[in-house]
Design a protein around this motif. Sequence first.
Motif, mmCIF file in Angstrom:
data_model
loop_
_atom_site.group_PDB
_atom_site.id
_atom_site.type_symbol
_atom_site.label_atom_id
_atom_site.label_comp_id
_atom_site.label_asym_id
_atom_site.label_seq_id
_atom_site.Cartn_x
_atom_site.Cartn_y
_atom_site.Cartn_z
ATOM 1 N N UNK A 22 0.827 -1.208 0.000
ATOM 2 C CA UNK A 22 0.000 0.000 0.000
ATOM 3 C C UNK A 22 0.863 1.260 0.000
ATOM 4 N N UNK A 23 1.955 1.234 0.762
ATOM 5 C CA UNK A 23 2.869 2.381 0.820
ATOM 6 C C UNK A 23 3.489 2.632 -0.554
ATOM 7 N N UNK A 24 3.931 1.559 -1.214
ATOM 8 C CA UNK A 24 4.572 1.701 -2.526
ATOM 9 C C UNK A 24 3.602 2.248 -3.566
ATOM 10 N N UNK A 25 2.393 1.691 -3.619
ATOM 11 C CA UNK A 25 1.438 2.131 -4.640
ATOM 12 C C UNK A 25 0.870 3.512 -4.341
ATOM 13 N N UNK A 26 0.836 3.901 -3.078
ATOM 14 C CA UNK A 26 0.438 5.279 -2.759
ATOM 15 C C UNK A 26 1.439 6.261 -3.353
ATOM 16 N N UNK A 27 2.722 5.883 -3.301
ATOM 17 C CA UNK A 27 3.746 6.723 -3.913
ATOM 18 C C UNK A 27 3.580 6.781 -5.428
ATOM 19 N N UNK A 28 3.381 5.624 -6.056
ATOM 20 C CA UNK A 28 3.224 5.578 -7.518
ATOM 21 C C UNK A 28 2.025 6.420 -7.958
ATOM 22 N N UNK A 29 0.924 6.292 -7.250
ATOM 23 C CA UNK A 29 -0.281 7.049 -7.609
ATOM 24 C C UNK A 29 -0.059 8.552 -7.448
ATOM 25 N N UNK A 30 0.762 8.947 -6.473
ATOM 26 C CA UNK A 30 1.099 10.367 -6.340
ATOM 27 C C UNK A 30 1.920 10.834 -7.540
ATOM 28 N N UNK A 37 4.863 18.102 -4.265
ATOM 29 C CA UNK A 37 4.665 18.122 -2.808
ATOM 30 C C UNK A 37 3.950 16.859 -2.328
ATOM 31 N N UNK A 38 2.991 16.379 -3.118
ATOM 32 C CA UNK A 38 2.273 15.159 -2.751
ATOM 33 C C UNK A 38 3.177 13.926 -2.885
ATOM 34 N N UNK A 39 4.052 13.945 -3.872
ATOM 35 C CA UNK A 39 5.002 12.837 -4.037
ATOM 36 C C UNK A 39 5.948 12.775 -2.845
ATOM 37 N N UNK A 40 6.475 13.936 -2.454
ATOM 38 C CA UNK A 40 7.406 13.991 -1.328
ATOM 39 C C UNK A 40 6.739 13.556 -0.024
ATOM 40 N N UNK A 41 5.439 13.765 0.082
ATOM 41 C CA UNK A 41 4.706 13.386 1.292
ATOM 42 C C UNK A 41 4.631 11.874 1.471
ATOM 43 N N UNK A 42 4.962 11.114 0.429
ATOM 44 C CA UNK A 42 4.927 9.654 0.535
ATOM 45 C C UNK A 42 6.271 9.073 0.988
ATOM 46 N N UNK A 83 10.032 16.238 -13.007
ATOM 47 C CA UNK A 83 8.629 16.531 -13.306
ATOM 48 C C UNK A 83 8.446 17.859 -14.036
ATOM 49 N N UNK A 84 9.510 18.613 -14.194
ATOM 50 C CA UNK A 84 9.439 19.810 -15.026
ATOM 51 C C UNK A 84 9.350 19.418 -16.504
ATOM 52 N N UNK A 85 9.943 18.278 -16.851
ATOM 53 C CA UNK A 85 10.027 17.874 -18.254
ATOM 54 C C UNK A 85 9.245 16.603 -18.585
ATOM 55 N N UNK A 86 8.958 15.786 -17.561
ATOM 56 C CA UNK A 86 8.343 14.485 -17.835
ATOM 57 C C UNK A 86 7.267 14.170 -16.813
ATOM 58 N N UNK A 87 6.327 13.334 -17.225
ATOM 59 C CA UNK A 87 5.261 12.877 -16.340
ATOM 60 C C UNK A 87 5.196 11.362 -16.379
ATOM 61 N N UNK A 88 4.906 10.762 -15.219
ATOM 62 C CA UNK A 88 4.703 9.322 -15.149
ATOM 63 C C UNK A 88 3.234 9.038 -15.467
ATOM 64 N N UNK A 89 3.002 8.326 -16.539
ATOM 65 C CA UNK A 89 1.629 8.054 -16.972
ATOM 66 C C UNK A 89 1.079 6.797 -16.311
ATOM 67 N N UNK A 90 1.911 5.758 -16.202
ATOM 68 C CA UNK A 90 1.412 4.530 -15.594
ATOM 69 C C UNK A 90 2.469 3.453 -15.481
ATOM 70 N N UNK A 91 2.269 2.558 -14.538
ATOM 71 C CA UNK A 91 3.079 1.356 -14.402
ATOM 72 C C UNK A 91 2.133 0.165 -14.433
#
Length: 293
Positions: A22-30, A37-42, A83-91
């Motif tokens: 759950x901890x890992x996927x909460x990070x991925x979803x962020x 800021x939400x990513x760092x909160x994980x 994240x200035x240049x790229x976005x994670x779309x999905x794993x």
Amino acid sequence: MKDRAKVEDLLVTSDLQVQTSAVAWRHVEAEYVDVVEDILATLAPSGPYAYTVVPTLEEGKEIPTQRIVDTYEAIESSYRNMHRFAAVVGIRPVAEINASWYTFVSGSGRGRDKNTGAESERPIIVLFPTMGSEGITGELFWGRTQRESLPGDPADGALAGRFAVARVHDALLDAYRKGDVDAIVERAHPEVQTGVRDYAAGVGTLVELHTKDELRSHLQEFYAHYEVRDIEVVQQHFDDWFFFHELRWTVEARRGPEAGAVLRHHTAEYAEVSGTGLIVAHIGHGTDQLNLG
């Protein structure tokens, strides 16, 4: 002969395994939401951390150079730059292994270039150490670099490539048990990218190595510091281009304040294997050591 254990004893470890996932996927979803800021909160409340910066292919090199950072400030800077240049779309996972202190995922990762809007997808492997925290203590990511898989024995059929990688893994494990540094280094690509916990230094951070010569020096230091009594496989997973394992190490300290003590620790690591059977990247983490006396 011991009879079967109580069900509560059998299931107790699943609490941490489910929490780790759950901890890992909460990070991925962020990451999908793309708010730094939400990513760092994980992240776990305290370090040291272990985070792989996006690798870069330097001029004249075949293998991308993998840098590793271990402080909150460096991770924040890396996320803001990426994240200035790229976005994670999905794993999209095809395998997930959850332990009490990490989650390992292999599958396909999809990203988007924010400048062009173009999306791309490739095979990826990623390890999220948690050490039992409610946040990740690291994100160790690697994307496939080799076009060709290791050829296998045709008699092994559809799984020939996986069995070929398994044989490389078994040979390496035998060399690690024996402390045969030459045999380990012989199977490494000249530009092998290594990031593993530095037990000889007695710290909780990863060593960052970029050549087989640096790997040799690291291994010589490790075996000068420890005598390996046993290495046991806790988890293992093989694909036709990488292997993953969790190992339980029992070692005796040869020197330092714990000289003579028998210690135990676990490591969780993945390695990309080239079409010629060489280790291209070997990255992972490990637990603190338990003193057995």
